[in-house]
Design an enzyme around this catalytic site. Structure first.
Site, short mmCIF file in Angstrom:
data_model
loop_
_atom_site.label_atom_id
_atom_site.label_comp_id
_atom_site.label_asym_id
_atom_site.label_seq_id
_atom_site.Cartn_x
_atom_site.Cartn_y
_atom_site.Cartn_z
N MET A 173 0.83 -1.21 0.00
CA MET A 173 0.00 0.00 0.00
C MET A 173 0.86 1.26 0.00
O MET A 173 0.64 2.19 -0.79
CB MET A 173 -0.93 -0.02 1.22
CG MET A 173 -1.95 1.10 1.22
SD MET A 173 -3.12 0.96 2.61
CE MET A 173 -4.18 -0.36 2.02
N VAL A 174 1.88 1.30 0.86
CA VAL A 174 2.77 2.47 0.90
C VAL A 174 3.67 2.47 -0.33
O VAL A 174 3.92 3.52 -0.92
CB VAL A 174 3.60 2.49 2.20
CG1 VAL A 174 4.65 3.60 2.15
CG2 VAL A 174 2.68 2.69 3.41
N ARG A 214 7.35 -13.49 -2.92
CA ARG A 214 5.93 -13.74 -3.18
C ARG A 214 5.36 -12.78 -4.22
O ARG A 214 4.53 -13.17 -5.04
CB ARG A 214 5.14 -13.61 -1.86
CG ARG A 214 3.67 -13.96 -1.95
CD ARG A 214 2.99 -13.67 -0.63
NE ARG A 214 3.17 -12.28 -0.25
CZ ARG A 214 2.86 -11.79 0.95
NH1 ARG A 214 2.38 -12.57 1.88
NH2 ARG A 214 3.05 -10.51 1.23
N ARG A 236 14.10 3.77 14.00
CA ARG A 236 13.69 5.11 14.44
C ARG A 236 14.37 5.59 15.72
O ARG A 236 14.71 6.76 15.84
CB ARG A 236 12.16 5.16 14.62
CG ARG A 236 11.39 5.09 13.32
CD ARG A 236 9.91 5.01 13.58
NE ARG A 236 9.17 4.78 12.33
CZ ARG A 236 7.96 4.26 12.28
NH1 ARG A 236 7.34 3.90 13.39
NH2 ARG A 236 7.36 4.09 11.11
N CYS A 244 3.49 7.31 11.32
CA CYS A 244 2.54 8.17 10.62
C CYS A 244 1.85 9.17 11.55
O CYS A 244 1.72 10.35 11.23
CB CYS A 244 1.49 7.33 9.88
SG CYS A 244 0.73 6.05 10.90
N GLN A 295 -7.27 6.89 14.33
CA GLN A 295 -6.44 6.44 13.22
C GLN A 295 -7.19 5.51 12.25
O GLN A 295 -7.87 4.57 12.67
CB GLN A 295 -5.18 5.77 13.75
CG GLN A 295 -4.29 6.76 14.50
CD GLN A 295 -3.01 6.17 15.04
OE1 GLN A 295 -2.62 6.48 16.16
NE2 GLN A 295 -2.34 5.34 14.26
N SER A 325 -6.32 2.04 7.17
CA SER A 325 -5.22 1.86 6.21
C SER A 325 -3.87 1.91 6.90
O SER A 325 -2.88 1.44 6.35
CB SER A 325 -5.29 2.92 5.11
OG SER A 325 -5.31 4.23 5.66
N GLY A 326 -3.83 2.45 8.12
CA GLY A 326 -2.59 2.44 8.89
C GLY A 326 -2.16 1.03 9.27
O GLY A 326 -1.00 0.81 9.62
N ARG A 380 -7.99 3.10 16.93
CA ARG A 380 -8.33 2.74 15.54
C ARG A 380 -9.82 2.99 15.36
O ARG A 380 -10.65 2.53 16.16
CB ARG A 380 -8.02 1.28 15.27
CG ARG A 380 -8.12 0.90 13.80
CD ARG A 380 -6.96 1.44 12.98
NE ARG A 380 -5.70 0.77 13.28
CZ ARG A 380 -4.52 1.22 12.88
NH1 ARG A 380 -4.42 2.33 12.16
NH2 ARG A 380 -3.40 0.56 13.17
N HIS A 417 -5.51 9.99 9.24
CA HIS A 417 -5.53 9.99 10.70
C HIS A 417 -5.95 11.37 11.20
O HIS A 417 -5.53 12.40 10.66
CB HIS A 417 -4.14 9.68 11.26
CG HIS A 417 -3.68 8.28 11.05
ND1 HIS A 417 -4.50 7.26 10.62
CD2 HIS A 417 -2.44 7.71 11.24
CE1 HIS A 417 -3.80 6.14 10.55
NE2 HIS A 417 -2.55 6.39 10.92
#
Length: 333
Positions: free
Chosen positions: A14-15, A40, A101, A130, A157, A160-161, A230, A237
């Site tokens: 997705m990202v 895959r 991070r 995000c 949020q 899709s996160g 969520r 978000h």
């Protein structure tokens, strides 16, 4: 200007697919692009820049051909293994996972906030979480002017996160099907549970916001707490951010500070029901701020409503903007 060889790792996700959309819009000075994925998804055909690309399998020799920049969005374990390999080959990795991070040797960057941190990278630059990214775009100009004492985050949020599986859980839940990604039904529901619970009772997502905020703003003294939730929204978000400052502020001056801040769009006309909305932020790269009002329960506090597209500004756009800044710094050496 030099042309650069750029790799996209996790291109079919997705990202990753949003990386490609943003790259088409931004048009970096690229000599070539190469798209990678897991075994895959290798062999998938993707249309990018008007051409057909066949996605290659990511292997330990993938970076032997000499890339300048690699955009990673393939999960923490993939980043832990392959980012150091790429860096040793002279490639700068911009990584979207949580793997690097909080590493003291890796800059954690939001380009509107701390672009100079890019300069001390040792081959890996981390993209923040995000929910942290959009908060930083709004809070950095206020911290510079009024000095933040305490932050209370409450997030709403989008599914899709949680990736495509989270997206599908909401789609299927609206049809009455049982969840596969989330521990409970998300359709018509709110789950105060993002990522795993830690011994202190917070979730990993909540502690990411606490720790990443301090690192990005370069201030370990800021008191921060967070509750991340969520909600049954597909994309973007939303965050309620309560901020207490050391210094006094004039509300009109604070609003103007936000209006002049890079990457911020102020939408704050409550008389006409104007405030940031998840639906309006979807597909955009900016961070939207509204409901700006004084917190009357403390001496110097403000409440903000902050909304952004979590797949774009919260992930893909931020990473591409880091790449832009990196190239600018190389060109200006």
């Amino acid at each position: 200007m030099k042309k650069y060889k750029i790799a996209v790792v996790g291109a079919t996700g997705m990202v990753g697919r949003t990386f490609l959309k943003v790259l088409e819009e931004v048009k970096l000075p690229a000599e070539s692009y190469t798209l990678f994925s897991s075994a895959r998804s290798a062999g998938t055909h993707l249309t990018f820049m008007g051409k057909d690309y066949v996605v290659k399998e990511l292997t330990e020799t993938s970076f032997d051909e000499g890339f300048d920049i690699a955009l990673f969005s393939a999960g923490g374990s993939t980043s832990e293994k392959f980012a150091p390999i790429a860096a040793k080959k002279g490639c700068v990795v911009i990584d979207n996972s949580s793997a690097w991070r909080m590493d003291d040797n890796v800059p954690l960057v939001v380009p509107e906030v701390n672009p100079d941190d890019i300069k001390w990278n040792k081959g890996i630059i981390a993209n923040p979480n995000c929910s942290t990214i959009q908060a930083m775009v709004a809070l950095k100009p206020l911290h510079d002017k009024y000095k933040i004492k305490r932050v209370v985050y409450s997030t709403y949020q989008a599914v899709s996160g949680a990736g495509l599986a989270g997206y599908k859980d909401l789609e299927n839940g609206l049809k009455g099907e049982a969840p596969k990604k989330f521990p409970h039904q998300i359709a018509g529901n709110c789950l105060p549970h993002i990522d795993v619970f830690l011994p202190n009772g917070y979730t990993k997502e909540e502690m990411k916001m606490v720790n990443e905020t301090r690192k990005i703003l370069g201030d370990q003294s800021i008191k921060i707490t967070a509750t991340t939730v969520r909600v049954p929204v597909f994309n973007s978000h939303s965050e309620s951010i309560n901020v207490e400052f050391y210094n006094q502020f004039d509300l009109d001056d604070l609003r103007k500070t936000l209006e002049n801040a890079p990457g911020v769009v102020v939408q704050d006309d409550v008389e006409h029901d104007v405030y940031p909305l998840a639906l309006d932020a979807a597909g955009k790269n900016e961070t939207f701020v509204g409901r700006i009002r004084r917190d009357e329960s403390v001496e110097s506090g403000v409440n903000l409503w902050v909304v952004a597209d979590n797949i774009r500004k919260g992930a893909a756009t931020n990473a591409v903007q880091i790449a832009q800044k990196l190239i600018e710094q190389w060109e200006n050496k």
